[in-house]
Structures are given as structure tokens and as C-alpha cells.
Write a protein that holds these residues in place. Sequence first.
Motif, PDB file in Angstrom:
ATOM      1  N   THR A 274      35.117  75.685  52.160  1.00  0.00           N
ATOM      2  CA  THR A 274      34.742  77.054  51.801  1.00  0.00           C
ATOM      3  C   THR A 274      35.015  77.221  50.313  1.00  0.00           C
ATOM      4  O   THR A 274      36.138  76.974  49.852  1.00  0.00           O
ATOM      5  CB  THR A 274      35.552  78.078  52.612  1.00  0.00           C
TER       6      THR A 274
ATOM      7  N   ARG B 193      35.257  71.007  56.769  1.00  0.00           N
ATOM      8  CA  ARG B 193      34.604  72.267  56.401  1.00  0.00           C
ATOM      9  C   ARG B 193      35.189  72.670  55.059  1.00  0.00           C
ATOM     10  O   ARG B 193      36.404  72.676  54.887  1.00  0.00           O
ATOM     11  CB  ARG B 193      34.877  73.334  57.447  1.00  0.00           C
TER      12      ARG B 193
ATOM     13  N   ARG C 271      30.673  83.730  48.020  1.00  0.00           N
ATOM     14  CA  ARG C 271      31.270  82.632  48.777  1.00  0.00           C
ATOM     15  C   ARG C 271      30.207  81.677  49.305  1.00  0.00           C
ATOM     16  O   ARG C 271      29.082  82.097  49.597  1.00  0.00           O
ATOM     17  CB  ARG C 271      32.007  83.284  49.940  1.00  0.00           C
TER      18      ARG C 271
ATOM     19  N   GLU D   1      29.894  78.095  52.132  1.00  0.00           N
ATOM     20  CA  GLU D   1      30.619  77.274  53.106  1.00  0.00           C
ATOM     21  C   GLU D   1      29.728  76.125  53.538  1.00  0.00           C
ATOM     22  O   GLU D   1      28.534  76.314  53.782  1.00  0.00           O
ATOM     23  CB  GLU D   1      31.009  78.113  54.317  1.00  0.00           C
TER      24      GLU D   1
END
Length: 179
Positions: free
Chosen positions: A107, A105, A167, A169
Motif C-alpha cells: 500500500t 500486498r 493512495r 495498493e
Amino acid sequence: MDIGRKIRDLRIRKNLTQEELGERTDLSKGYISQLEHDQSSPSMETFFDLLNVLGQSPAEFFSEEPNQQLVYTRADQVEYVDEDRGYQLQWLVPQSNENEMEPVRITFAAGGEFKTFEPSPAETFIYVVSGKVRLKLGEHDYQAKKGETIYFHATKQHRIQNASAGRAEILLVATASYL
């Protein structure tokens, strides 16, 4: 111990049909089926021939299988933060770089970008969890937003960047030691 099931599992792992295993051990397909369904028991000689073809010693065959971890918690995950490039990387499965697939993952902060990768035989899948990302693959740019996916063969130099004002992700799964 379910000997028939274990013989079947080994045969399947070796990518052999019952007929192929039978040919390599001078046994019939029907007899292999009977062994796998515990309807017959092999002689010691036949059993050792089967193990030889299946690539196992008797000790390996009769040893108890270690408990394999299938569920990974947050505590199992490993994180890396690159403040200069504006991303946080989480390896979702410890030591996954030793496997064929490596799920992570990533971010991104606003303006964040992942490192540039050289061409490789890897296949890469990206799912955008939030925001929008840009993939620069060779001379081409591709964008995907929340809920969309990107799938590509990494045969050209490539880089993933945050294309959002805020942001972003992603979940990324790659093969062949991508990261």
C-alpha cells in the motif's frame, strides 16, 4: 495408508513416468500401474528398490505427513511500514521467501515508492487493487491502473512507485527471493 497412492505421488514429484520408474527398477509399466492402483503388492526387495529410486527411506515413506497450512489468516501476515518511502508491505504467507513464489500486498501513500531492485532472474506479477502505479524497468516507464496487471522478468534494474494523487495498493507475486 494408501501405499499405491503414495508411490504414485512420489513418482510424480520426481517427474517420472510409470515407464521411467519401471526402467529404473526393472519393472514393467503395467506392474507400476498395478502397484499405484493397489491391484498388486510389491515384494520387500521390490519395495526397497522403488523407494531407493524415489529417494525415500522406509521411515520417511511410512511417517505421517505433517499437516500443511493452506489457509492463512490476517493474524498470520507480517507487516512492515517504511514511512520515509511512503509504503506498507504485508507478507501474505509467512516465510514465503523460502518458497518459489512470494506474494505480498503493498500500500503506497501519495508519492510513495518501493526500493530499487537490481537485475535478477525473478519473474514478477503485479495486480493493481486501487490507484495507479508506475514501474521503471531499465530506461522504460510503464503504468497500470486499478484492475490492470503488470508482468515482467526482472532482468533490469527496476522500481515501483505510486502514480496516483492519493493512495495506491497492489498485490505483487515474485519468484526467486525478490523481496
